[in-house]
Design an enzyme around this catalytic site. Structure first.
Site, PDB file in Angstrom:
ATOM      1  N   ASP A   1       0.827  -1.211   0.000  1.00 40.42           N
ATOM      2  CA  ASP A   1       0.000   0.000   0.000  1.00 40.42           C
ATOM      3  C   ASP A   1       0.861   1.261   0.000  1.00 40.42           C
ATOM      4  OD1 ASP A   1      -2.027  -1.787   0.204  1.00 40.42           O
ATOM      5  OD2 ASP A   1      -2.841  -1.026   2.096  1.00 40.42           O
ATOM      6  N   ASP A   2       0.204   2.360  -0.366  1.00 39.74           N
ATOM      7  CA  ASP A   2       0.714   3.736  -0.191  1.00 39.74           C
ATOM      8  C   ASP A   2       1.771   4.157  -1.194  1.00 39.74           C
ATOM      9  OD1 ASP A   2      -1.006   3.805   1.875  1.00 39.74           O
ATOM     10  OD2 ASP A   2       0.488   3.886   3.469  1.00 39.74           O
TER      11      ASP A   2
ATOM     12  N   HIS B   1      -5.897   2.738  -4.152  1.00 41.49           N
ATOM     13  CA  HIS B   1      -5.875   2.978  -2.712  1.00 41.49           C
ATOM     14  C   HIS B   1      -6.363   4.397  -2.423  1.00 41.49           C
ATOM     15  CE1 HIS B   1      -4.858   1.731   1.284  1.00 41.49           C
ATOM     16  NE2 HIS B   1      -3.847   2.568   1.446  1.00 41.49           N
TER      17      HIS B   1
ATOM     18  N   HIS C   1      -5.485   9.045   0.112  1.00 45.92           N
ATOM     19  CA  HIS C   1      -5.482   8.216   1.314  1.00 45.92           C
ATOM     20  C   HIS C   1      -6.615   8.621   2.255  1.00 45.92           C
ATOM     21  CE1 HIS C   1      -3.906   5.842   4.737  1.00 45.92           C
ATOM     22  NE2 HIS C   1      -3.308   5.138   3.783  1.00 45.92           N
TER      23      HIS C   1
ATOM     24  N   HIS D   1       3.823  -2.217   3.035  1.00 44.57           N
ATOM     25  CA  HIS D   1       3.780  -0.859   2.473  1.00 44.57           C
ATOM     26  C   HIS D   1       5.070  -0.571   1.710  1.00 44.57           C
ATOM     27  CE1 HIS D   1       0.920  -0.721   5.842  1.00 44.57           C
ATOM     28  NE2 HIS D   1       0.273   0.183   5.123  1.00 44.57           N
TER      29      HIS D   1
END
Length: 699
Positions: free
Chosen positions: A82-83, A133, A137, A234
């Site tokens: 993620d991210d 995603h 955020h 991540h």
């Protein structure tokens, strides 16, 4: 004057500032809006969550009737990150995955895709899977419907713009395992399902977003023996060095236990969820990426702009202070006034019934017996001419003419002047005793073609006139001392300025080419080889505007006229002598500090206010405080130089904010009007004059 400026200039200025603030907002969001992510949200009630979701697999499909939770096949692991993409850590993660020949699924943040489109393309090229995603955020369970739609639409667009692909995979920020889904989370799942998305959760959280050792990340990500897993890691959102260090060990550990690594969709038995994006999405996404990449450059450019403005302003303050001290020493032994020299005074007047008598009487009482006063009534609509004739003195003559503008009135007065030394005075100005003699004293030097006097504000009542009083002393007075030292004064103020007739004739008289005839004639004299000097002890009190509208009108004419004059005399940069000093010393100063710097000020102010409002930086506050103190010191010095009271110093900080901002907008107004090809001009009510010289937009 007649205003022919189109209303478009306001729209241009408003659009520029709006785009600038929007770019700052986007850049702030991109650079600071996404931090380290984790499962930090409280779970809350879950009584509305279907059992098929809470007790099902990590991939939830609620697009049809009953929701379905797809489970991971036994012995299979889907690594998810993620991210990202992150320019520091995503390449490191890709390097480890390539070395271990393991595919993964990357859930990307739209803002980061716009910043690093090449990394997303590299992920797909290496055989990895990509999901969304959100764009910033955002917590989809707490966001309103419109924000959810906007977040996903923007994310889908930038992915299409970067890769030409679309996806239905979505991992909500702050999500966790299926048994942690709350009522709010379930509502968000239903909303995104209505938009066509599968919700991807996880079964094993590596907790790499917490501070810990690489060994801890490995142990936390290992699934129970034999069970399949969707592992959450991540590749962005902070320092991912421990993730990179743990990744290789984790893959080796699970391979030794017989696990197989694959993409998410393959792990749960779904077909690939990516497809070619529609052409419109690709075009829109490419444009959005270009916009965001441009916005990211704005804070850096703004920081450089703020630094440049700070350096230039500080340099100007120091230069003016040093020049004032040097000018005082140089002029200590100036020529002594001789009140016996003959002088003619030309007073152009337009609707000055209230002030003309005081102006003429002050001239007659100034201590010069051989004086000739020519009042030129330029088509006034009031009783200006009649009021002037009430001054019963044979030395006063009153001429009348149809309205032709100030330059024509001045030229008419010069033609009727009896003497070779000619003083030009505005009709709302009162000269101090001895000012005329001090002005004409410098004509003992045959190279002097004009002498500028020291203009003071007469009506010092009210905030606006007091601000102008400080400006006249701090800015105009100090700058004229500097220009006098440079040997090329660009302005002889209309309120008080003296000329040699021969010098005027060598330049063809007062020109109507520009709206700043006092600046135009001074530059023309310099280019003709004459010296234009400044006499700080020759004072004249003039009336200044008392309303914002009147001040705006006056300063707009000044700014536009200065722009015209600089453009008209631009070739002085290549000329020798006094013309070269004008072109290579004075004109750059005028362009830099009277045109460019004021134009940059609104952007700097907007950036400062934005930084304060959103707490992105405190630098503008300290900069403003430092320069306010510097301006206070300079104001005190300038007031002392002119033997003025210091009791109005408290107005300087306000002057440097409100008043300066207004003058900056006036300059922007003039520049935009010039760029649009229109501006004010001297106007004859019956016969239109020739157009002023065109000012290209490049200026």
């Amino acid at each position: 004057m007649r205003g022919v400026t189109p209303r478009g200039h306001w729209w241009v200025l408003a659009c520029v500032l709006t785009v600038f603030l929007l770019a700052l907002f986007l850049a702030t969001s991109v650079l600071h809006g996404v931090g380290s992510a984790g499962t930090t949200q409280s779970q809350g009630p879950d009584d509305l969550v279907p059992g098929a979701v809470a007790g099902g697999g990590p991939v939830v499909d609620a697009r049809g009737g009953a929701p379905v939770g797809s489970a991971v096949r036994p012995g299979t692991v889907a690594l998810t990150f993620d991210d990202g993409p992150d320019p520091a850590w995503t390449p490191e993660v890709l390097r480890v995955l390539a070395a271990k020949q393991v595919p993964a699924t990357f859930f990307v943040i739209g803002e980061h895709v716009a910043e690093q489109p090449d990394l997303v393309r590299a992920e797909l090229a290496a055989g990895h899977e990509v999901g969304l995603h959100t764009f910033t955020h955002a917590d989809l369970s707490a966001a309103p419907v419109w924000q959810v739609q906007l977040e996903l639409a923007a994310s889908r667009a930038v992915l299409a713009g970067a890769t030409g692909r679309s996806t239905t995979l979505l991992r909500p920020p702050y999500s966790s395992t299926p048994d942690a889904v709350s009522n709010r989370d379930w509502q968000a799942v239903r909303r995104t399902a209505a938009l066509g998305y599968l919700t991807v959760l996880s079964t094993q959280d590596s907790l790499d977003w917490e501070a810990g050792r690489a060994e801890d990340i490995v142990s936390q990500a290992v699934p129970p023996q034999g069970q399949g897993a969707v592992v959450l890691m991540h590749d962005g959102g902070g320092d991912r060095s421990r993730t990179v260090a743990a990744l290789g060990r984790y893959i080796d550990t699970l391979k030794e236990r017989g696990y197989r690594f694959t993409t998410l969709t393959e792990a749960v038995g779904l077909p690939p969820q990516t497809a070619p994006a529609p052409r419109l999405d690709r075009w829109y996404g490419a444009a959005l990426i270009a916009l965001l990449q441009g916005a990211v450059a704005v804070p850096t450019a703004t920081a450089w702009l703020l630094a440049a403005v700070a350096v230039l302003t500080a340099g100007r303050l120091l230069l003016l202070a040093a020049a004032a001290a040097a000018h005082r020493r140089r002029t200590a032994g100036r020529a002594r006034p001789d009140p016996g020299l003959p002088v003619s005074v030309v007073v152009p007047a337009y609707n000055e019934q209230e002030t003309i008598v005081a102006c003429v009487r002050a001239l007659l009482a100034g201590g010069c017996p051989d004086i000739d006063v020519v009042v030129v009534d330029d088509g006034s609509g009031d009783g200006t001419a009649a009021a002037a004739r009430t001054v019963a003195d044979p030395r006063v003559r009153v001429l009348t003419q149809p309205n032709r503008g100030k330059p024509a009135a001045l030229n008419a007065g010069v033609a009727h002047a009896a003497h070779d030394l000619i003083l030009m005075v505005d009709a709302d100005t009162v000269l101090a005793p001895g000012a005329v003699a001090r002005l004409i004293a410098d004509f003992a030097d045959p190279s002097v073609g004009a002498v500028a006097g020291n203009t003071k504000v007469a009506n010092r009542t009210g905030l606006l006139p007091l601000w102008q009083h400080l400006e006249y002393v701090m800015s105009f007075g100090l700058e004229r001392r500097l220009f006098d030292l440079l040997g090329a004064s660009p302005t002889v103020p209309g309120a008080i300025g003296a000329f040699r007739r021969q010098a005027l004739e060598s330049c063809g008289g007062i020109s109507a080419d520009t709206l700043a005839e006092d600046t135009d004639i001074a530059m023309a004299l310099c280019r003709a080889g004459w010296r234009v000097v400044y006499r700080s002890d020759a004072h004249a009190a003039t009336h200044v505007p008392t309303t914002v509208r009147a001040l705006w009108h006056q300063r707009y004419r000044w700014a536009y006229g200065t722009l015209q004059s600089v453009w008209k005399h631009r070739r002085a940069v290549k000329e020798p002598g006094a013309a070269g000093r004008l072109g290579r010393r004075t004109l750059p100063y005028l362009v830099l500090f009277q045109l460019v710097l004021p134009l940059a000020a609104p952007a700097v102010d907007a950036a400062a206010l934005y930084g304060l409002a959103f707490r992105t930086t405190t630098a503008p506050v300290y900069t403003w405080a430092a320069f306010s103190l510097a301006q206070l010191a300079l104001a005190a010095y300038a007031l002392r130089q002119d033997r003025e009271s210091l009791r109005h110093l408290w107005l300087v900080p306000l002057q440097q904010t409100l008043y300066r901002a207004a003058l900056c907008l006036v300059t922007a107004h003039a520049l935009v009007s010039a760029a649009l090809g229109a501006g004010p001009q001297w106007q004859n009510p019956t016969t239109a004059p020739a157009e002023p010289p065109a000012v290209p937009a490049a200026v």
